[in-house]
Enzyme design. Sequence first.
Site, short mmCIF file in Angstrom:
data_model
loop_
_atom_site.label_atom_id
_atom_site.label_comp_id
_atom_site.label_asym_id
_atom_site.label_seq_id
_atom_site.Cartn_x
_atom_site.Cartn_y
_atom_site.Cartn_z
N LYS A 13 0.89 -0.90 0.13
CA LYS A 13 0.14 0.05 0.28
C LYS A 13 1.61 1.21 0.11
O LYS A 13 0.58 1.88 -0.69
CB LYS A 13 -0.81 0.50 1.15
N ARG A 88 -9.41 1.23 9.20
CA ARG A 88 -9.06 -0.70 9.50
C ARG A 88 -9.69 -1.23 10.22
O ARG A 88 -9.61 -1.99 10.30
CB ARG A 88 -7.36 -0.69 10.75
N ARG A 127 11.77 -5.40 4.90
CA ARG A 127 12.24 -4.34 4.17
C ARG A 127 12.86 -2.73 5.02
O ARG A 127 13.25 -3.51 6.14
CB ARG A 127 10.40 -3.52 5.18
N ARG A 161 11.84 -1.20 10.16
CA ARG A 161 10.45 -0.54 11.63
C ARG A 161 10.89 -1.57 12.66
O ARG A 161 10.92 -3.37 12.46
CB ARG A 161 9.35 -0.72 10.98
N ARG A 172 0.57 -8.15 13.52
CA ARG A 172 -0.50 -7.62 12.86
C ARG A 172 -1.85 -8.22 11.50
O ARG A 172 -2.48 -7.66 11.59
CB ARG A 172 0.61 -6.64 12.22
P1 AMP Z 1 1.42 0.64 9.28
O1 AMP Z 1 2.33 1.59 8.99
O2 AMP Z 1 0.38 1.04 8.48
O3 AMP Z 1 1.34 -0.53 8.84
O4 AMP Z 1 1.02 1.07 11.06
C1 AMP Z 1 1.87 0.28 11.85
C2 AMP Z 1 0.97 0.74 13.08
O5 AMP Z 1 -0.22 1.54 13.95
C3 AMP Z 1 -0.23 -0.39 13.35
O6 AMP Z 1 0.06 -1.92 13.66
C4 AMP Z 1 -1.03 0.09 13.86
O7 AMP Z 1 -0.31 -0.05 15.19
C5 AMP Z 1 -1.23 1.50 14.18
N1 AMP Z 1 -1.87 2.42 13.45
C6 AMP Z 1 -1.83 2.69 11.08
N2 AMP Z 1 -3.33 2.79 11.31
C7 AMP Z 1 -4.16 2.52 12.24
C8 AMP Z 1 -5.24 2.95 11.90
N3 AMP Z 1 -5.93 3.50 11.20
N4 AMP Z 1 -6.20 2.31 13.19
C9 AMP Z 1 -5.77 1.55 13.88
N5 AMP Z 1 -4.03 1.96 14.36
C10 AMP Z 1 -3.32 2.01 13.05
#
Ligand code: AMP
Length: 215
Positions: A13, A88, A127, A161, A172
């Site tokens: 994404k 989400r 990554r 990360r 996740r």
């Molecule tokens: P991402 O970079 O999108 O994989 O997000 C990393 C982490 O941020 C996720 O595993 C969640 O802990 C938190 N996070 C990101 N976006 C959201 C969201 N829309 N709702 C809840 N937690 C989020």
Amino acid sequence: MHIILLGPPGAGKGTQASFLQREYGLAKLSTGDILRAAVASGSALGVQLKSVMDSGALVQDDLIIDIIRERITHDDCAKGFILDGFPRTIAQAEALDVMLHHAGTTLHHVIELAVDDALLIDRISGRFSCASCGEGYHDHFKPTLVDGVCDVCGSHEFSRRADDKAETVARRLEAYHEQTSPLLPYYRALNMLRTVDGMASMDEVTRAIKTLLSA
Ligand code: AMP
């Protein structure tokens, strides 16, 4: 144009959102990036967020919804935006509907990048990104052109990360299947959902998305 990119962690994404940002002049709104910036700031909220994010769980809805509600009012969203990592949960999707309605606008595209879980583990564990400009790379699928040098800005500093560790990735993925995948039938029922094969090459995925956007 208002676009949602849906899909599990590691589906691509972020990469595709960056492409759409460059190609169409849209703002890329990545809630993960916004939260990681809050963590890096070292604020009290950042410390709380870090423990939730490192566990692989989702951050609470009301906080994320407030962040997006405020963020979409910024000038760079005037031509539209791509949401990467939001919504989400169903509560977040409903809140987004309301905020767009209040702004007198709507969603235009919801695109799912579909990828099997087995492939995601490989993708996520390799990554890394440039610590200076944020460009994303992968040990096998997208290495830097010159070893140890960012293709975009020439920096020699890279980071991985904290939540890309195998144990956290499993949590996740679980959060995705339990809390986020119900968004697929939600947007399908609104006749908005379009699915792209996220296991194809990066360029093929980009082409498929461009085709959907021009339809
Ligand atoms: P991402 O970079 O999108 O994989 O997000 C990393 C982490 O941020 C996720 O595993 C969640 O802990 C938190 N996070 C990101 N976006 C959201 C969201 N829309 N709702 C809840 N937690 C989020």
